[in-house]
Design an enzyme around this catalytic site. Structure first.
Site, mmCIF file in Angstrom:
data_model
loop_
_atom_site.group_PDB
_atom_site.id
_atom_site.type_symbol
_atom_site.label_atom_id
_atom_site.label_comp_id
_atom_site.label_asym_id
_atom_site.label_seq_id
_atom_site.Cartn_x
_atom_site.Cartn_y
_atom_site.Cartn_z
ATOM 1 N N LYS A 13 0.815 -1.211 0.000
ATOM 2 C CA LYS A 13 0.000 0.000 0.000
ATOM 3 C C LYS A 13 0.853 1.268 0.000
ATOM 4 C CE LYS A 13 -1.978 -0.717 3.931
ATOM 5 N NZ LYS A 13 -1.279 -1.894 4.461
ATOM 6 N N ARG A 88 -8.170 1.262 10.350
ATOM 7 C CA ARG A 88 -7.880 -0.155 10.511
ATOM 8 C C ARG A 88 -9.094 -0.907 11.038
ATOM 9 N NH1 ARG A 88 -2.313 -1.519 10.809
ATOM 10 N NH2 ARG A 88 -1.064 0.361 10.912
ATOM 11 N N ARG A 127 12.067 -6.885 5.051
ATOM 12 C CA ARG A 127 11.950 -5.428 5.128
ATOM 13 C C ARG A 127 12.957 -4.845 6.114
ATOM 14 N NH1 ARG A 127 6.344 -2.490 6.720
ATOM 15 N NH2 ARG A 127 6.662 -3.556 8.698
ATOM 16 N N ARG A 160 12.118 -4.731 12.076
ATOM 17 C CA ARG A 160 11.171 -4.605 13.185
ATOM 18 C C ARG A 160 11.065 -5.908 13.952
ATOM 19 N NH1 ARG A 160 5.581 -1.733 11.812
ATOM 20 N NH2 ARG A 160 4.970 -3.485 13.117
ATOM 21 N N ARG A 171 -0.434 -11.476 13.538
ATOM 22 C CA ARG A 171 -0.918 -10.145 13.153
ATOM 23 C C ARG A 171 -1.921 -10.244 12.001
ATOM 24 N NH1 ARG A 171 4.631 -7.711 11.886
ATOM 25 N NH2 ARG A 171 3.636 -5.928 10.914
#
Ligand SMILES: [Zn+2]
Length: 215
Positions: A13, A88, A127, A160, A171
């Site tokens: 996104k 969200r 990432r 992270r 998640r």
């Protein structure tokens, strides 16, 4: 055009929002960036938000929406904007709609990035983020010029803590439950469109452009 991009973390996104704001003059409103900005500039609301973050708590919805509205109000309202990472939850979506209706700036398009678990895991575990400016990299798809350092500001890159397979799966479960409600909500309003988040960024962008052309 005022858009919301919906999709799990790792769906791409942010990348698409950046491409759209660079090439089509949309304003990209990322909650993460706006929060960072307010904290960095030590605004009144930024200070309040930081006290939550320091305790490891989520910044309350009302505060996030207030920051977004302030940003929308201070920008060029005719330009249109893209919300990325917000709302969200159904509660946030409804609250946001009430505020945007008041400004006569309702959301006209919601794009859902349907994305497989494998894609999300590959993207998130690879990432790397910049500690200083928040820029995103990927060890395979978008490596920095110098390993471990940000191209833009030289800051240190990190992974992270919650970007590991097990946590990502957890998640995603939470995410999918919440998103189901959002999909139903925006679907009922007749403003929901879908793209595949598994495709390469350029392909997704083409699909988005097609959708925008038809709007
Ligand atoms: Zn950086």
């Amino acid at each position: 055009m005022r858009m919301v991009l919906l999709g799990p973390p790792g769906a791409g996104k942010g990348t698409q929002a950046n491409m759209l704001s660079d090439r089509e003059q949309f304003e990209h409103l990322s909650t993460g960036d706006i929060l960072r900005e307010n904290v960095k500039e030590v605004t009144f609301i930024g200070k309040k938000a930081q006290s939550f973050m320091e305790k490891g708590e989520l910044v309350p919805d009302g505060m996030v929406i207030e920051m977004m509205l302030e940003k929308i109000n201070s920008g060029d309202k005719g330009r249109g904007f893209i919300l990325d990472g917000f709302p969200r939850t159904l509660y946030q979506a409804k609250k946001l709609d009430i505020e945007l209706d008041r400004l006569n700036l309702p959301i006209d398009l919601v794009i859902y990035f349907r994305t497989s678990i494998d894609t999300v895991i590959f993207r998130l575990t690879g990432r790397r983020l910049c500690k200083d400016c928040g820029a995103n990299y990927h060890i395979v798809n978008m490596p920095p010029r110098e390993k471990g350092l940000c191209d833009k500001c030289g800051g240190e890159l990190y992974l992270r803590k919650d970007d590991n397979k097990e946590t990502i799966e957890k998640r995603l479960e939470v995410y999918n439950t919440q998103t189901k409600e959002l999909i139903d909500y925006y679907g009922a309003k007749g403003i929901l469109k879908e793209v595949s988040g598994d495709l390469e960024a350029d392909k997704v962008y083409e699909k988005l452009k097609d959708i925008l052309k038809k709007e």
